[in-house]
Design an enzyme around this catalytic site. Structure first.
Site, mmCIF file in Angstrom:
data_model
loop_
_atom_site.group_PDB
_atom_site.id
_atom_site.type_symbol
_atom_site.label_atom_id
_atom_site.label_comp_id
_atom_site.label_asym_id
_atom_site.label_seq_id
_atom_site.Cartn_x
_atom_site.Cartn_y
_atom_site.Cartn_z
ATOM 1 N N GLU A 132 0.854 -1.188 0.000
ATOM 2 C CA GLU A 132 0.000 0.000 0.000
ATOM 3 C C GLU A 132 0.891 1.239 0.000
ATOM 4 O OE1 GLU A 132 -3.216 -0.084 2.831
ATOM 5 O OE2 GLU A 132 -3.609 -2.197 2.464
ATOM 6 N N ARG B 188 -0.613 8.867 1.377
ATOM 7 C CA ARG B 188 -1.979 9.302 1.082
ATOM 8 C C ARG B 188 -2.169 10.807 0.954
ATOM 9 N NH1 ARG B 188 -5.526 5.313 4.732
ATOM 10 N NH2 ARG B 188 -4.848 3.632 3.369
ATOM 11 N N HIS C 109 -8.850 10.050 2.290
ATOM 12 C CA HIS C 109 -8.469 8.887 1.473
ATOM 13 C C HIS C 109 -8.627 9.280 0.009
ATOM 14 C CE1 HIS C 109 -8.294 4.900 -0.244
ATOM 15 N NE2 HIS C 109 -7.895 4.431 0.930
ATOM 16 N N HIS D 57 -11.456 10.379 5.950
ATOM 17 C CA HIS D 57 -11.282 8.951 6.200
ATOM 18 C C HIS D 57 -10.825 8.611 7.617
ATOM 19 C CE1 HIS D 57 -10.418 4.784 5.369
ATOM 20 N NE2 HIS D 57 -9.122 4.944 5.580
HETATM 21 C C1 SIN Z 1 -7.455 1.150 2.351
HETATM 22 O O1 SIN Z 1 -7.553 -0.058 2.261
HETATM 23 O O2 SIN Z 1 -7.109 1.859 1.412
HETATM 24 C C2 SIN Z 1 -7.799 1.804 3.661
HETATM 25 C C3 SIN Z 1 -7.117 1.140 4.770
HETATM 26 C C4 SIN Z 1 -6.513 2.148 5.704
HETATM 27 O O3 SIN Z 1 -7.210 3.116 6.022
HETATM 28 O O4 SIN Z 1 -5.355 2.034 6.056
#
Ligand code: SIN
Length: 484
Positions: A118, A271, A230, A328
């Site tokens: 991620e 992010r 997000h 988020h």
């Molecule tokens: C996501 O899966 O993009 C959100 C998970 C998170 O908030 O870390």
């Protein structure tokens, strides 16, 4: 005869998401009785909705120091190093404990945990369950265990709206339905506040009620200006507004495209950077959404996203997904130490309700579920060492006040959104909802841009404010404090 509405327990836990369930189970495993107060049905907790997973340094090329480095880098000079060190060292242990509790994380054919990538992570580090159904799977399993555990009394559909104080300590809580719990300590695990913003990925109950409750009782809050947006929430699709499309899909190669079909940002940057790039592009072009292109991604890896979008009429194997940033995750919250103790004796906080300083100005993806378990275990241990609730004391009751209206949600979106100015933030100081006023006050006090807090009137990062957290005292005063 004992009054059935008066419950005696060792611990009172507010909230039955990942953090609350885990605190309760850890305390019960230590032989303690727990009253677990849940305002909503389980499917409405933010944890249940969580698609990402748990970040933990368990891969063969990984270690806690690398995880810590990524956490600090994403947090933009504001991560509290001691909190990051605890999280990164203890997350692997918590993953294994969850496996022991029956959570089935995804594995490869050899039975080795599968790790996803991620944004902001320098390597694959996120364990998951059911692809992007991690929150649902974890919460379901922990809920089943809590329901069977004789030491845990679940108070369903009960809203903790009062904290009981005596001798300068928190000694319990009361619920709107008249039930009250006396305990050694109250642990607030009531989730975050992102549903205070008009466009959000969160369930409607994420209104910061745990933070507000603690604040009114005399606890301190910190870093409320840091609300993470997000980057990829669905927009313009009836019935699916705000639906989060997990970042892990970008980890598997999905791309973000502008109206000409061109990439415009590194999809796996932290992010704050991706959200700001999308926001600025939308402002420049007047478009409502950018496109997430997952046509090249194996759809079997993300069955719940694929099915949900199919129900809304989007075939992700052939069509683009319209997305834009949405509120988020609240990085700020109830100020706590590394054992989840707030600055009010007897009151603890874990998960999104808490602010250990771990996330700094921008949380690293999937550190939030890990935080629930790492600091949840610590909270249960520390809280059970509090003195037993004194008998015969007449507590002061500190009640939660204020209603959230659509006008407050619109005001936060407009004035404490991705880009902020003094004039807009000042308007929040007049908001009828107390927490919105505190968010405005923190955001006004921080005269710089850092992570998720972007001030158009103070576009630079002020390095003097590195490691410096915004504190709101019970009298409403905002000050700065350095945390090591
Ligand atoms: C996501 O899966 O993009 C959100 C998970 C998170 O908030 O870390």
């Amino acid at each position: 005869m004992a009054d059935a509405s008066q419950i005696e327990a060792e611990l009172a836990v507010v909230g039955a998401g990942a953090a609350g369930l885990y605190v309760a189970l850890c305390a019960a495993a230590a032989g303690a009785s727990v009253a677990l107060v849940s305002a909503t049905t389980l499917a409405q907790t933010a944890s249940y909705w969580a698609q990402g997973g748990l970040a933990a340094a368990i891969g063969p090329d990984d270690n806690a120091e690398l995880h810590e480095l990524d956490t600090e880098r994403a947090g933009r000079g504001l991560v509290r190093p001691s909190a990051a060190a605890v999280l990164c060292a203890e997350a692997p242990e918590r993953v294994h404990d969850l496996e022991r509790l029956g959570v089935n994380f995804d594995t490869d054919r050899a039975g080795t945990l599968s790790l996803s990538l991620e944004g902001g992570h320098s390597l694959r580090r996120v364990v998951h369950s059911g692809g992007s159904a991690t929150g649902r799977r974890v919460v379901r399993q922990l809920s089943a265990l809590a329901a069977q555990e004789p030491l845990i009394e679940v108070l369903e559909h009960a809203r903790a709206d009062t904290l009981l104080l005596a001798d300068g300590r928190c000694i319990g809580l009361a619920c709107g339905d008249g039930r009250a719990v006396r305990a050694r300590a109250v642990v607030v695990c009531a989730g975050g506040a992102a549903a205070l913003w008009a466009r959000t990925t969160n369930p409607p109950g994420s209104l910061g009620s745990g933070m507000a409750l603690a604040y009114h009782a005399g606890a301190q809050l910190a870093d409320l200006e840091f609300l993470q947006f997000h980057p990829t929430a669905v927009i313009g699709v009836a019935g699916r507004e705000g639906y989060l499309v997990t970042e892990a899909i970008r980890g598997e190669g999905a791309r973000l495209l502008d109206a000409d079909g061109e990439r415009f940002v590194d999809e796996l940057a932290p992010r704050d950077e991706v959200s700001a790039a999308i926001h600025d592009l939308l402002e420049r072009t007047g478009a409502k959404a950018v496109s997430l292109d997952m046509r090249e991604v194996d759809p079997t890896l993300f069955p719940n996203v694929v099915d949900t979008l199919a129900e809304a009429g989007i075939d992700v194997t052939t069509q683009l997904i319209p997305v834009a940033p949405a509120a988020h995750f609240m990085m700020g919250g109830i100020t706590t130490d590394l054992h989840a103790r707030s600055r009010l004796a007897g009151l603890y906080a874990v998960g999104e309700s808490a602010c250990t300083g771990l996330h700094g100005a921008n949380r690293l993806a999937s550190n939030s579920l890990s935080e629930c378990f790492v600091f949840g275990a610590r909270a249960a241990r520390a809280a059970l060492e509090e003195p037993a609730a004194a008998r015969g004391l007449t507590p002061n009751c500190v009640e939660l006040v204020g209603e959230v209206t659509q006008a407050t949600r619109t005001a936060l979106w407009e004035h404490a959104g991705l880009r902020r100015t003094r004039d807009g933030l000042e308007l929040l100081l007049e908001d009828p909802y107390p927490l919105a006023r505190l968010i405005g006050a923190c955001a006004l006090a921080r005269e710089e841009s850092r992570g998720a807090h972007l001030r158009d009137d103070h576009p630079r990062t002020d390095t003097e404010l590195d490691a410096t957290h915004t504190i709101v005292s019970p009298d409403g005063a905002v000050s700065f404090e350095r945390w090591e």
